[in-house]
Motif scaffolding. Structure first.
Motif, short mmCIF file in Angstrom:
data_model
loop_
_atom_site.label_atom_id
_atom_site.label_comp_id
_atom_site.label_asym_id
_atom_site.label_seq_id
_atom_site.Cartn_x
_atom_site.Cartn_y
_atom_site.Cartn_z
N ALA A 259 0.83 -1.21 0.00
CA ALA A 259 0.00 0.00 0.00
C ALA A 259 0.86 1.26 0.00
O ALA A 259 0.56 2.24 -0.70
CB ALA A 259 -0.93 -0.01 1.21
N ILE A 260 1.95 1.25 0.76
CA ILE A 260 2.85 2.41 0.81
C ILE A 260 3.48 2.65 -0.55
O ILE A 260 3.57 3.80 -1.02
CB ILE A 260 3.94 2.19 1.89
CG1 ILE A 260 3.30 2.24 3.29
CG2 ILE A 260 5.04 3.26 1.77
CD1 ILE A 260 4.26 1.87 4.40
N ILE A 261 3.92 1.59 -1.21
CA ILE A 261 4.53 1.73 -2.53
C ILE A 261 3.52 2.24 -3.54
O ILE A 261 3.84 3.09 -4.40
CB ILE A 261 5.13 0.38 -2.99
CG1 ILE A 261 6.34 0.03 -2.11
CG2 ILE A 261 5.54 0.43 -4.46
CD1 ILE A 261 6.89 -1.36 -2.34
N VAL A 262 2.27 1.77 -3.48
CA VAL A 262 1.22 2.25 -4.38
C VAL A 262 0.97 3.74 -4.15
O VAL A 262 0.83 4.51 -5.11
CB VAL A 262 -0.08 1.45 -4.16
CG1 VAL A 262 -1.25 2.11 -4.91
CG2 VAL A 262 0.09 0.02 -4.66
N ILE A 263 0.93 4.16 -2.90
CA ILE A 263 0.73 5.58 -2.59
C ILE A 263 1.88 6.42 -3.13
O ILE A 263 1.67 7.51 -3.69
CB ILE A 263 0.56 5.78 -1.07
CG1 ILE A 263 -0.76 5.15 -0.60
CG2 ILE A 263 0.61 7.26 -0.71
CD1 ILE A 263 -0.92 5.11 0.90
N LEU A 264 3.10 5.92 -2.98
CA LEU A 264 4.26 6.64 -3.52
C LEU A 264 4.14 6.78 -5.03
O LEU A 264 4.49 7.82 -5.59
CB LEU A 264 5.55 5.89 -3.16
CG LEU A 264 6.00 5.95 -1.70
CD1 LEU A 264 7.20 5.04 -1.47
CD2 LEU A 264 6.34 7.39 -1.30
#
Length: 256
Positions: free
Chosen positions: A95-100
């Motif tokens: 999820a963090i990578i997708v947000i980035l």
């Protein structure tokens, strides 16, 4: 010519090719770490594919809602893959990578990362590096992070050379010129190669070293007036070369 046009339409313009190259690079490090799993590889491809598809076509009003629906489906599949094969920690990482990725270039943000001068190169490298060193591994691996971050950042620079006459933000070729940009790319690739020699297993380090030689050549011949295929196919292929070299090596061993 018909074959090339079809390849451009269905492989390159569709963002399948760059997604495959990113997935190949992740597979290379998964094999090096002896953690190769097909569900993880599928997750990585879906993440790359949906992300690059959104970035490229988000301003196309004719197909935007189709892309949005497709990405929602990809998101659901990704969550199912993670929960079925991994755990909640892996879901948080993803999820963090997708947000980035969304922060890099999204129409609903007034200012996004891609508009910040000189940052784009290193930010793209950051997202790829996090996938290879954090998402697919039980614990964060600094060496793999640095190898990927430096290598991918270097590969973005030829694309800045390609776009230097149309970019509306300051990039390295605009600021320091094409030749100095190439020297910067050489330096990043060289340091990445050195790290691979000291950290990766011998065969994997050799495969990565062979890749860097080809990468040097492609950077050297990168010019603003090169055809689009030079960048979108040949330069993009560098990400997949470590895995292809490794597979070629194993194939040769079988016949020897």
């Amino acid at each position: 010519m018909l074959f090339l046009n079809l390849a451009k339409k269905y492989l390159i313009d569709s963002q399948i090719y760059v997604s495959l190259m990113g997935t190949f690079l992740a597979a290379f490090f998964m094999l090096e770490q002896s953690i190769f799993r097909w569900p993880s590889l599928l997750l990585i491809f879906i993440t790359y594919f949906s992300g690059y598809l959104y970035t490229k076509y988000q301003y196309d009003k004719k197909i935007f809602f189709k892309i949005l629906i497709f990405n929602c489906i990809c998101g659901i599949i990704s969550v199912i893959l993670i929960l079925k094969n991994h755990n909640e920690v892996r879901l948080l990482k993803w999820a963090i990578i997708v947000i980035l990725g969304l922060l890099y270039n999204s129409f609903f943000l007034e200012k996004f990362i891609r508009k910040i001068p000189l940052l784009k190169v290193f930010y793209v490298g950051l997202t790829w590096a996090l996938i290879n060193s954090w998402l697919i591994l039980p614990e964060f691996d600094w060496e793999i992070f640095m190898i990927t971050w430096l290598f991918i950042s270097a590969l973005v620079l030829p694309f800045d050379i390609r776009d230097m006459n149309s970019d509306d933000v300051v990039t390295f070729p605009i600021l320091i010129g094409v030749q100095k940009t190439k020297f910067l790319a050489y330096s990043l690739v060289f340091i990445s190669s050195l790290l691979s020699i000291f950290y990766l297993d011998l065969v994997f380090a050799l495969c990565f070293f062979l890749t860097t030689i080809i990468t040097f050549l492609l950077i050297y011949f990168s010019e603003n007036n090169n055809r689009e295929a030079y960048f979108s196919f040949w330069v993009e292929s560098c990400s997949g070369l470590p895995l292809l070299c490794l597979l070629a090596y194993k194939l040769i061993l079988q016949f020897c």
